[in-house]
Design an enzyme around this catalytic site. Structure first.
Site, short mmCIF file in Angstrom:
data_model
loop_
_atom_site.label_atom_id
_atom_site.label_comp_id
_atom_site.label_asym_id
_atom_site.label_seq_id
_atom_site.Cartn_x
_atom_site.Cartn_y
_atom_site.Cartn_z
CG HIS A 209 20.74 60.31 66.20
ND1 HIS A 209 20.71 59.49 67.30
CD2 HIS A 209 21.91 60.03 65.57
CE1 HIS A 209 21.82 58.75 67.33
NE2 HIS A 209 22.56 59.06 66.29
CD GLU A 289 24.18 55.64 72.97
OE1 GLU A 289 24.60 54.87 73.84
OE2 GLU A 289 23.49 55.26 72.02
CG ASN A 291 26.63 53.87 69.90
OD1 ASN A 291 25.88 54.33 69.07
ND2 ASN A 291 26.20 53.54 71.11
NE ARG A 293 27.50 49.55 69.36
CZ ARG A 293 26.62 50.02 68.49
NH1 ARG A 293 26.86 49.94 67.20
NH2 ARG A 293 25.52 50.62 68.89
P1 ADP Z 1 23.96 51.54 65.64
O1 ADP Z 1 24.14 52.52 66.72
O2 ADP Z 1 25.19 50.94 65.12
O3 ADP Z 1 22.97 51.98 64.65
P2 ADP Z 1 21.93 49.88 66.71
O4 ADP Z 1 21.40 50.75 67.76
O5 ADP Z 1 21.13 49.62 65.48
O6 ADP Z 1 23.39 50.32 66.35
O7 ADP Z 1 22.34 48.50 67.32
C1 ADP Z 1 23.03 47.57 66.55
C2 ADP Z 1 22.79 46.23 67.10
O8 ADP Z 1 23.31 46.12 68.39
C3 ADP Z 1 21.33 45.87 67.24
O9 ADP Z 1 21.24 44.48 67.03
C4 ADP Z 1 21.03 46.21 68.68
O10 ADP Z 1 19.93 45.47 69.13
C5 ADP Z 1 22.32 45.82 69.33
N1 ADP Z 1 22.65 46.59 70.54
C6 ADP Z 1 23.18 47.82 70.59
N2 ADP Z 1 23.43 48.19 71.87
C7 ADP Z 1 23.06 47.17 72.64
C8 ADP Z 1 23.07 46.93 74.06
N3 ADP Z 1 23.52 47.82 74.93
N4 ADP Z 1 22.60 45.77 74.49
C9 ADP Z 1 22.15 44.84 73.63
N5 ADP Z 1 22.13 44.99 72.29
C10 ADP Z 1 22.57 46.13 71.80
P1 ADP Z 2 20.51 53.85 72.38
O1 ADP Z 2 21.63 53.52 73.30
O2 ADP Z 2 19.41 52.90 72.42
O3 ADP Z 2 20.99 54.19 71.01
P2 ADP Z 2 20.21 56.70 72.81
O4 ADP Z 2 20.45 57.33 74.13
O5 ADP Z 2 21.26 56.86 71.79
O6 ADP Z 2 19.90 55.17 73.01
O7 ADP Z 2 18.83 57.24 72.22
C1 ADP Z 2 18.22 56.62 71.11
C2 ADP Z 2 17.30 57.60 70.42
O8 ADP Z 2 16.29 58.05 71.33
C3 ADP Z 2 17.96 58.87 69.93
O9 ADP Z 2 18.54 58.70 68.67
C4 ADP Z 2 16.82 59.86 69.91
O10 ADP Z 2 16.03 59.73 68.77
C5 ADP Z 2 15.99 59.42 71.11
N1 ADP Z 2 16.37 60.20 72.31
C6 ADP Z 2 17.31 59.86 73.22
N2 ADP Z 2 17.41 60.79 74.19
C7 ADP Z 2 16.49 61.75 73.89
C8 ADP Z 2 16.09 62.97 74.52
N3 ADP Z 2 16.64 63.39 75.65
N4 ADP Z 2 15.09 63.69 73.92
C9 ADP Z 2 14.51 63.27 72.78
N5 ADP Z 2 14.85 62.13 72.14
C10 ADP Z 2 15.83 61.38 72.68
MG MG Z 3 22.28 55.66 70.53
#
Ligand code: ADP
Ligand code: ADP
Ligand code: MG
Length: 452
Positions: A209, A289, A291, A293
């Site tokens: 990632h 994706e 983010n 923010r």
């Molecule tokens: P980062 O991508 O900054 O590492 P995280 O995936 O750890 O962020 O998420 C940061 C915080 O935001 C966590 O508390 C997570 O549960 C919350 N969070 C992130 N995306 C969402 C979402 N779509 N809906 C609800 N909570 C979210």
């Molecule tokens: P979130 O919005 O919860 O952060 P992501 O789409 O960024 O969700 O995915 C979170 C994590 O899930 C990634 O960092 C990766 O480790 C795993 N992941 C997401 N998509 C894939 C994929 N197509 N194949 C393998 N791992 C994935």
């Molecule tokens: Mg993500």
């Protein structure tokens, strides 16, 4: 002229981080809090604080009406959403804009386009950024899901279009599982994110990632600040992050950076954001994706670039021009971040809220702590379990790891269970130290230590 004043629509360490930026900039700041956060540091350190409702986030930190009223009644002209909660809610951003307040983030329009993960994939494809093979848009029913899965082959992932924080993702190994889990995943998506739409992606085996930080002002200046490697994850949730990535060379960095900026341009992105990619062993990259923010792991980028991302977010929102160009960005040194959570590793990392009796925090050159905890602080059960972000910075990766080991030895949090031992062990793991790891690392690592 009206004095600038920001309402901080968040809690915990990120609220403190934003308060510090406001104070350094000489801008007023107002904290919001729920009934269970009355004794939090962000309440004490902000210029003013206002209660927005009961403990449950749905009634306080997600309560748009109360938050907007709090901003208006305290004379704020901007809202900083932090991360989580309302940070990526384009409806909230729209209301903020309509109330003549600045939303410190991208415009609601750009957020709506990128916040929907399936729509973001489509836009990425349009600007020639490789995406993981998958459905063309959301998948409406089981029959459509089966067709897509047959075409791309198992295993696949079903992902909520509004998912985040590692939640809303199901791995599906065969058609039988798809039949069993498709509707369930949709229901869970509806319950967790208020949107039942899901899409399908091919499951990539053990990728890395790697994400790119971007920054853009209101005048079309758009720059990337290099990458972060966030492959050390447990159940799709980040645990340790670093910048730069030990896997990324100049050429790949240039390609990922250019792709991230291209995507941002396509939607007229403003403020800061992160473009996430999966990268396979051969260096092929796929857009995952955006983010839209500030991110939890932003400090590692701040350490290696010298850019204060939160201050820049605020300056950009108040229409300052970006003070540097792409050629001015120099990456120097190496930074690591460990996320210390209140969770019990022996109970499958179940959240472990409670009273923190005693805290000892490490220090010294190259050690940074972003935390809201203190002696006798009660960790409430209602929110995320992040307690401390421990960041180390040194000229080389090796020195940064050594610094992290020492800092972890001197970090004491008594009273609640934490993941500190896991972090410490990873810092001593040969593969981690060599920089040889992917998103399967923690899963395999936990298996190994279980056997010992
Ligand atoms: P980062 O991508 O900054 O590492 P995280 O995936 O750890 O962020 O998420 C940061 C915080 O935001 C966590 O508390 C997570 O549960 C919350 N969070 C992130 N995306 C969402 C979402 N779509 N809906 C609800 N909570 C979210
Ligand atoms: P979130 O919005 O919860 O952060 P992501 O789409 O960024 O969700 O995915 C979170 C994590 O899930 C990634 O960092 C990766 O480790 C795993 N992941 C997401 N998509 C894939 C994929 N197509 N194949 C393998 N791992 C994935
Ligand atoms: Mg993500």
């Amino acid at each position: 002229m009206m004095q600038n004043k920001i309402l901080i629509a968040n809690r915990g360490e990120i609220a403190l981080r934003i308060i510090r930026a406001c104070k350094e900039l000489g801008i007023g700041c107002v904290a919001i809090y729920s009934n269970s956060d009355e004794n939090s540091l962000h309440v004490k350190f902000a210029d003013e604080a206002i209660c927005v409702g009961p403990a449950h986030a749905s009634e306080s930190y997600l309560n748009m009406n109360n938050i907007i009223s709090a901003a208006v009644s305290t004379g704020c002209n901007a809202i900083h959403p932090g991360y989580g909660f309302l940070a990526e809610n384009d409806k909230f951003a729209t209301i903020v804009e309509k109330c003549n307040l600045k939303f410190i983030g991208p415009t609601s329009d750009a957020m709506a386009k990128l916040g929907n993960k399936s729509m973001a994939r489509r836009i990425a494809k349009e600007v020639d950024i490789p995406i993981v093979e998958g459905s063309d848009g959301p998948v409406e029913d089981l029959a459509a899901a089966i067709t897509v899965a047959k075409h791309i082959g198992y295993p696949i992932l079903i992902k909520a279009v509004s998912g985040g924080g590692g939640k809303g993702i199901s791995i599906i190994k065969n058609e039988e599982e798809l039949v069993r889990l498709f509707d369930l995943t949709r229901h869970e998506a509806e319950a967790n994110f208020g949107n039942s739409q899901v899409y399908i992606e091919k499951y990539i085996e053990n990728p890395r990632h790697i994400e790119v930080q971007i920054i853009a002002d209101a005048y079309g200046n758009m720059v990337h600040l290099g990458e972060r490697d966030c492959s050390i994850q447990r159940r799709n949730q980040k645990m340790i992050e670093e910048a730069p990535s030990p896997f990324v060379n100049e050429k790949l960095r240039g390609m990922l950076g250019a792709a991230a900026v291209r995507l941002a341009r396509a939607v007229g992105y403003q403020n800061i954001g992160t473009v996430e990619f999966l990268v396979d062993k051969d260096g092929n990259y796929y857009f995952m994706e955006v983010n839209a923010r500030i991110q939890v792991e932003h400090p590692v980028t701040e350490m290696v670039t010298g850019v204060d991302l939160v201050k820049e977010q605020i300056r950009i929102a108040y229409r300052s021009e970006l003070p540097f160009r792409q050629e001015d960005v120099n990456l120097s040194g190496h930074a690591l971040e460990c996320r210390l959570n209140a969770e019990d590793p022996s109970l499958n990392f179940r959240p472990a809220p409670g009273l923190i009796r005693n805290v000892v925090l490490p220090g010294g050159p190259g050690v940074r702590l972003d935390t809201h905890i203190y002696n006798n602080y009660e960790v409430p059960p209602y929110y995320d379990s992040l307690l401390v972000k421990l960041i180390t910075y040194a000229p080389t990766r090796k020195e940064t790891i050594r610094k992290m080991r020492v800092a972890l030895e001197q970090l004491i949090v008594d009273g609640v269970k934490t993941n500190i031992e896991i972090l410490y062990l990873i810092m001593h793991n040969t593969n981690f130290v060599r920089g040889v790891y992917d998103t399967g690392f923690v899963r395999d690592f936990l298996e190994t230590i279980k056997g010992e």
